[in-house]
Enzyme design. Structure first.
Site, PDB file in Angstrom:
ATOM      1  N   GLY A   1     -10.530   1.911  18.203  1.00 10.04           N
ATOM      2  CA  GLY A   1     -11.917   1.467  17.985  1.00 10.04           C
ATOM      3  C   GLY A   1     -12.054   0.029  18.436  1.00 10.04           C
ATOM      4  O   GLY A   1     -11.384  -0.424  19.369  1.00 10.04           O
ATOM      5  N   ARG A   2     -12.899  -0.709  17.733  1.00  7.64           N
ATOM      6  CA  ARG A   2     -13.186  -2.095  18.137  1.00  7.64           C
ATOM      7  C   ARG A   2     -11.920  -2.949  18.177  1.00  7.64           C
ATOM      8  O   ARG A   2     -11.624  -3.627  19.159  1.00  7.64           O
ATOM      9  CB  ARG A   2     -14.209  -2.712  17.166  1.00  7.64           C
ATOM     10  N   ILE A   3     -11.147  -2.907  17.088  1.00  6.11           N
ATOM     11  CA  ILE A   3      -9.978  -3.789  17.010  1.00  6.11           C
ATOM     12  C   ILE A   3      -8.834  -3.249  17.878  1.00  6.11           C
ATOM     13  O   ILE A   3      -8.174  -4.012  18.600  1.00  6.11           O
ATOM     14  CB  ILE A   3      -9.542  -3.979  15.542  1.00  6.11           C
TER      15      ILE A   3
ATOM     16  N   SER B   1      -4.094  -2.574   9.532  1.00  5.87           N
ATOM     17  CA  SER B   1      -5.240  -1.716   9.180  1.00  5.87           C
ATOM     18  C   SER B   1      -5.415  -1.695   7.663  1.00  5.87           C
ATOM     19  O   SER B   1      -6.046  -2.605   7.101  1.00  5.87           O
ATOM     20  CB  SER B   1      -5.072  -0.319   9.771  1.00  5.87           C
ATOM     21  N   ARG B   2      -4.855  -0.703   7.006  1.00  7.16           N
ATOM     22  CA  ARG B   2      -4.866  -0.648   5.545  1.00  7.16           C
ATOM     23  C   ARG B   2      -3.479  -0.203   5.087  1.00  7.16           C
ATOM     24  O   ARG B   2      -2.849   0.644   5.727  1.00  7.16           O
ATOM     25  CB  ARG B   2      -5.916   0.334   5.017  1.00  7.16           C
TER      26      ARG B   2
ATOM     27  N   GLU C   1      -1.614  -3.205  -2.959  1.00  7.24           N
ATOM     28  CA  GLU C   1      -1.863  -4.658  -2.991  1.00  7.24           C
ATOM     29  C   GLU C   1      -2.263  -5.098  -4.389  1.00  7.24           C
ATOM     30  O   GLU C   1      -3.015  -4.380  -5.055  1.00  7.24           O
ATOM     31  CB  GLU C   1      -2.971  -5.014  -1.984  1.00  7.24           C
TER      32      GLU C   1
ATOM     33  N   HIS D   1      -2.496 -10.133   3.954  1.00  2.21           N
ATOM     34  CA  HIS D   1      -3.804  -9.562   4.326  1.00  2.21           C
ATOM     35  C   HIS D   1      -4.736 -10.645   4.898  1.00  2.21           C
ATOM     36  O   HIS D   1      -5.835 -10.877   4.365  1.00  2.21           O
ATOM     37  CB  HIS D   1      -4.454  -8.870   3.112  1.00  2.21           C
TER      38      HIS D   1
ATOM     39  N   ALA E   1      -5.392 -10.939   8.441  1.00  2.00           N
ATOM     40  CA  ALA E   1      -5.625 -10.712   9.879  1.00  2.00           C
ATOM     41  C   ALA E   1      -6.992 -11.226  10.344  1.00  2.00           C
ATOM     42  O   ALA E   1      -7.132 -11.663  11.480  1.00  2.00           O
ATOM     43  CB  ALA E   1      -5.468  -9.237  10.216  1.00  2.00           C
TER      44      ALA E   1
HETATM   45  N1  LIG Z   1      -5.940  -6.688   7.895  1.00  2.00           N
HETATM   46  C1  LIG Z   1      -7.190  -7.064   7.977  1.00  2.00           C
HETATM   47  O1  LIG Z   1      -7.551  -8.146   7.537  1.00  2.00           O
HETATM   48  C2  LIG Z   1      -8.195  -6.174   8.653  1.00  2.00           C
HETATM   49  C3  LIG Z   1      -9.234  -6.773   9.362  1.00  2.00           C
HETATM   50  C4  LIG Z   1     -10.152  -5.969   9.985  1.00  2.00           C
HETATM   51  C5  LIG Z   1     -10.044  -4.581   9.914  1.00  2.00           C
HETATM   52  N2  LIG Z   1      -9.031  -4.023   9.217  1.00  2.00           N
HETATM   53  C6  LIG Z   1      -8.893  -2.566   9.172  1.00  2.00           C
HETATM   54  O2  LIG Z   1      -8.947  -2.078  10.501  1.00  2.00           O
HETATM   55  C7  LIG Z   1      -9.686  -0.872  10.528  1.00  2.00           C
HETATM   56  C8  LIG Z   1     -10.254  -0.641  11.908  1.00  2.00           C
HETATM   57  O3  LIG Z   1     -11.343  -1.506  12.142  1.00  2.00           O
HETATM   58  P1  LIG Z   1     -12.281  -1.315  13.417  1.00  2.00           P
HETATM   59  O4  LIG Z   1     -13.386  -2.296  13.266  1.00  2.00           O
HETATM   60  O5  LIG Z   1     -11.484  -1.310  14.667  1.00  2.00           O
HETATM   61  O6  LIG Z   1     -12.839   0.152  13.148  1.00  2.00           O
HETATM   62  P2  LIG Z   1     -13.427   1.179  14.185  1.00  2.00           P
HETATM   63  O7  LIG Z   1     -14.236   2.122  13.378  1.00  2.00           O
HETATM   64  O8  LIG Z   1     -14.066   0.466  15.325  1.00  2.00           O
HETATM   65  O9  LIG Z   1     -12.127   1.926  14.753  1.00  2.00           O
HETATM   66  C9  LIG Z   1     -11.390   2.854  14.030  1.00  2.00           C
HETATM   67  C10 LIG Z   1     -10.913   3.924  14.997  1.00  2.00           C
HETATM   68  O10 LIG Z   1     -10.049   4.806  14.285  1.00  2.00           O
HETATM   69  C11 LIG Z   1     -10.344   6.119  14.733  1.00  2.00           C
HETATM   70  N3  LIG Z   1      -9.898   7.112  13.756  1.00  2.00           N
HETATM   71  C12 LIG Z   1     -10.501   7.467  12.596  1.00  2.00           C
HETATM   72  N4  LIG Z   1      -9.784   8.416  11.979  1.00  2.00           N
HETATM   73  C13 LIG Z   1      -8.724   8.672  12.770  1.00  2.00           C
HETATM   74  C14 LIG Z   1      -7.627   9.563  12.678  1.00  2.00           C
HETATM   75  N5  LIG Z   1      -7.478  10.380  11.637  1.00  2.00           N
HETATM   76  N6  LIG Z   1      -6.710   9.552  13.682  1.00  2.00           N
HETATM   77  C15 LIG Z   1      -6.869   8.737  14.744  1.00  2.00           C
HETATM   78  N7  LIG Z   1      -7.891   7.878  14.880  1.00  2.00           N
HETATM   79  C16 LIG Z   1      -8.794   7.851  13.907  1.00  2.00           C
HETATM   80  C17 LIG Z   1     -11.837   6.125  14.974  1.00  2.00           C
HETATM   81  O11 LIG Z   1     -12.231   7.173  15.833  1.00  2.00           O
HETATM   82  C18 LIG Z   1     -12.039   4.752  15.585  1.00  2.00           C
HETATM   83  O12 LIG Z   1     -11.945   4.770  16.991  1.00  2.00           O
HETATM   84  C19 LIG Z   1     -10.737  -1.073   9.415  1.00  2.00           C
HETATM   85  O13 LIG Z   1     -11.179   0.165   8.904  1.00  2.00           O
HETATM   86  C20 LIG Z   1     -10.004  -1.883   8.382  1.00  2.00           C
HETATM   87  O14 LIG Z   1      -9.451  -1.030   7.423  1.00  2.00           O
HETATM   88  C21 LIG Z   1      -8.104  -4.800   8.573  1.00  2.00           C
END
Ligand SMILES: NC(=O)c1ccc[n+]([C@@H]2O[C@H](COP(=O)([O-])OP(=O)(O)OC[C@H]3O[C@@H](n4cnc5c(N)ncnc54)[C@H](O)[C@@H]3O)[C@@H](O)[C@H]2O)c1
Length: 389
Positions: A218-220, A300-301, A330, A348, A350
């Site tokens: 996705g975005r990240i 991620s999580r 956590e 946590h 990032a």
């Molecule tokens: N550590 C941190 O501080 C921090 C910071 C930002 C985001 N995050 C985590 O990162 C995650 C991703 O953020 P994002 O903005 O890129 O989200 P996003 O929605 O843009 O991207 C998530 C991607 O995961 C895919 N996905 C969903 N379920 C799936 C599965 N079962 N198998 C494979 N792919 C699957 C989706 O299709 C999507 O492309 C957030 O949900 C958050 O939990 C953590």
């Protein structure tokens, strides 16, 4: 003087305090506006809310600002937005608000700005009958039961987009640090025991030219892949949905099934949301598929990784190392990981640049303002389910 007008979807209407027809609404509005301009002090707290639906307009006016709870003092820029529109109860102590404290303080509130550490669930929604919006200052919203929010006619919002590059930068920070044994080197220098250069000291893995596996594109995830271009890496990705061809081309990324990603990657970076089907995605079985020389990076999580299985895989040298920013329980960390030198642990952080965290807080605040102004909150997760236009 605050003056708010706007449109709410029909599903939210039942949470408004009164109703009038359109002409009456506009008459009240004009009268109060004229009077307030004559005597601004007397109307310092006047707010007028107008809701519309297919059937007409509904007006609610109040002499006080709506009350909202913010479980953190946030940043000045976000406070400036909130304070202008709301009577805000900020939780300011250094320690996190307790669950009981949260349930008590949210009981009379119409809005909630919360962090990923606060659960917005059936229990909380039941205790907060006036609540109309729960705005989490995070992109991940596994802390919010969105379906329950919809049942309670509460809008749920998150903060996507503003943290992508900061988070991708940090995933790379971890990736480089674990591959090149950065923290071991730092600890050695500080111990005063480094004897000087030698040929085989702290030899690690190369990053450039290797294969990066991005799980969750996705975005990240795409931001992480984009950074790999500069390291001449091969990029594999796996996602529930395949990315458009132009994105694959731009990022030189190949869509593969999960098994191939596990088997061929030198680095696996996790970017999926926490969902029932991503919980323990990094399981004992999948760790077995990884190269013995591979590294795992998780921003991620926490529950996406089975920490016990990871500790076991590291102990048995099934993989070379792991860098984790998030944890299954956590703020606790599996004790088996704490003592390992082939693991990097960060708290946590990032997305924790000052600019980005400020943007996230302002975004959450703007979502709340939008709802009370009768606009669809830009980041509403259940806008359609609530019938917001
Ligand atoms: N550590 C941190 O501080 C921090 C910071 C930002 C985001 N995050 C985590 O990162 C995650 C991703 O953020 P994002 O903005 O890129 O989200 P996003 O929605 O843009 O991207 C998530 C991607 O995961 C895919 N996905 C969903 N379920 C799936 C599965 N079962 N198998 C494979 N792919 C699957 C989706 O299709 C999507 O492309 C957030 O949900 C958050 O939990 C953590």
């Amino acid at each position: 003087m605050p003056r708010r007008c706007g449109a709410f979807g029909p599903a939210l209407r039942s949470r408004t305090a009164g109703s009038q027809d359109e002409s009456r609404c506009s008459a009240i509005h004009k009268r109060r506006w004229r009077t307030a301009r004559r005597a601004p002090d007397a109307f310092a707290n006047l707010a007028v809310y107008v809701t519309n639906s297919a059937h007409g307009f509904f007006v609610r006016h109040a002499l006080t600002k709506p009350k909202i709870l913010s479980t953190r003092p946030l940043f000045p820029a976000a406070r400036a937005v909130l304070d202008q529109h709301f009577e805000v109860d900020y939780w300011t102590p250094a320690e996190r608000i307790t669950r009981d404290g949260l349930l008590k303080r949210v009981a009379d509130k119409e809005g909630l700005v919360c962090l990923l550490t606060e659960k917005v669930d059936e229990e909380l929604l039941g205790r907060a009958p006036k609540l109309r919006i729960a705005a989490t200052v995070s992109v991940g919203y596994d802390n919010i039961d969105v379906a329950a929010c919809t049942r309670h006619k509460v809008a749920a919002t998150n903060t996507p987009g503003v943290l992508d590059d900061t988070t991708a930068d940090f995933a790379w920070t971890l990736l480089m640090a674990i591959a090149r044994r950065l923290l071991e080197g730092d600890a050695w220098m500080r111990s005063g025991t480094w004897p000087g250069w030698d040929l085989d000291q702290l030899v690690g893995g190369d990053v450039w030219g290797k294969t990066l596996g991005v799980l969750g594109f996705g975005r990240i995830g795409r931001g992480v892949a984009r950074r790999a271009l500069g390291f001449q890496m091969r990029v594999l990705y796996s996602d529930a949905v395949r990315a458009p061809e132009e994105v694959e081309r731009e990022l030189h990324a190949e869509f593969v099934d999960r098994d191939r990603l596990f088997r061929e990657s030198d680095f696996i970076s996790l970017h999926v949301p926490l969902l029932p089907d991503t919980r323990h995605l990094i399981s004992r079985e999948n760790l077995e598929k990884m190269k013995r020389t591979a590294f795992l990076v998780n921003t991620s999580r926490g529950p996406v990784v089975d920490e016990a299985a990871l500790a076991e895989a590291l102990e048995n040298r099934k993989i070379a190392g792991a860098a984790l920013d998030v944890y299954e329980h956590e703020p606790l960390v599996n004790p088996a990981l704490l003592t390992r030198r082939d693991v990097i642990l960060t708290p946590h952080i990032a997305s924790a640049s000052l600019d980005t965290r400020t943007k996230m807080a302002v975004m959450a605040a703007n979502n709340v303002v939008a709802l009370f102004e009768g606009r669809r909150p830009p980041n509403a997760l259940n806008a359609d389910a609530l019938g917001m236009k």
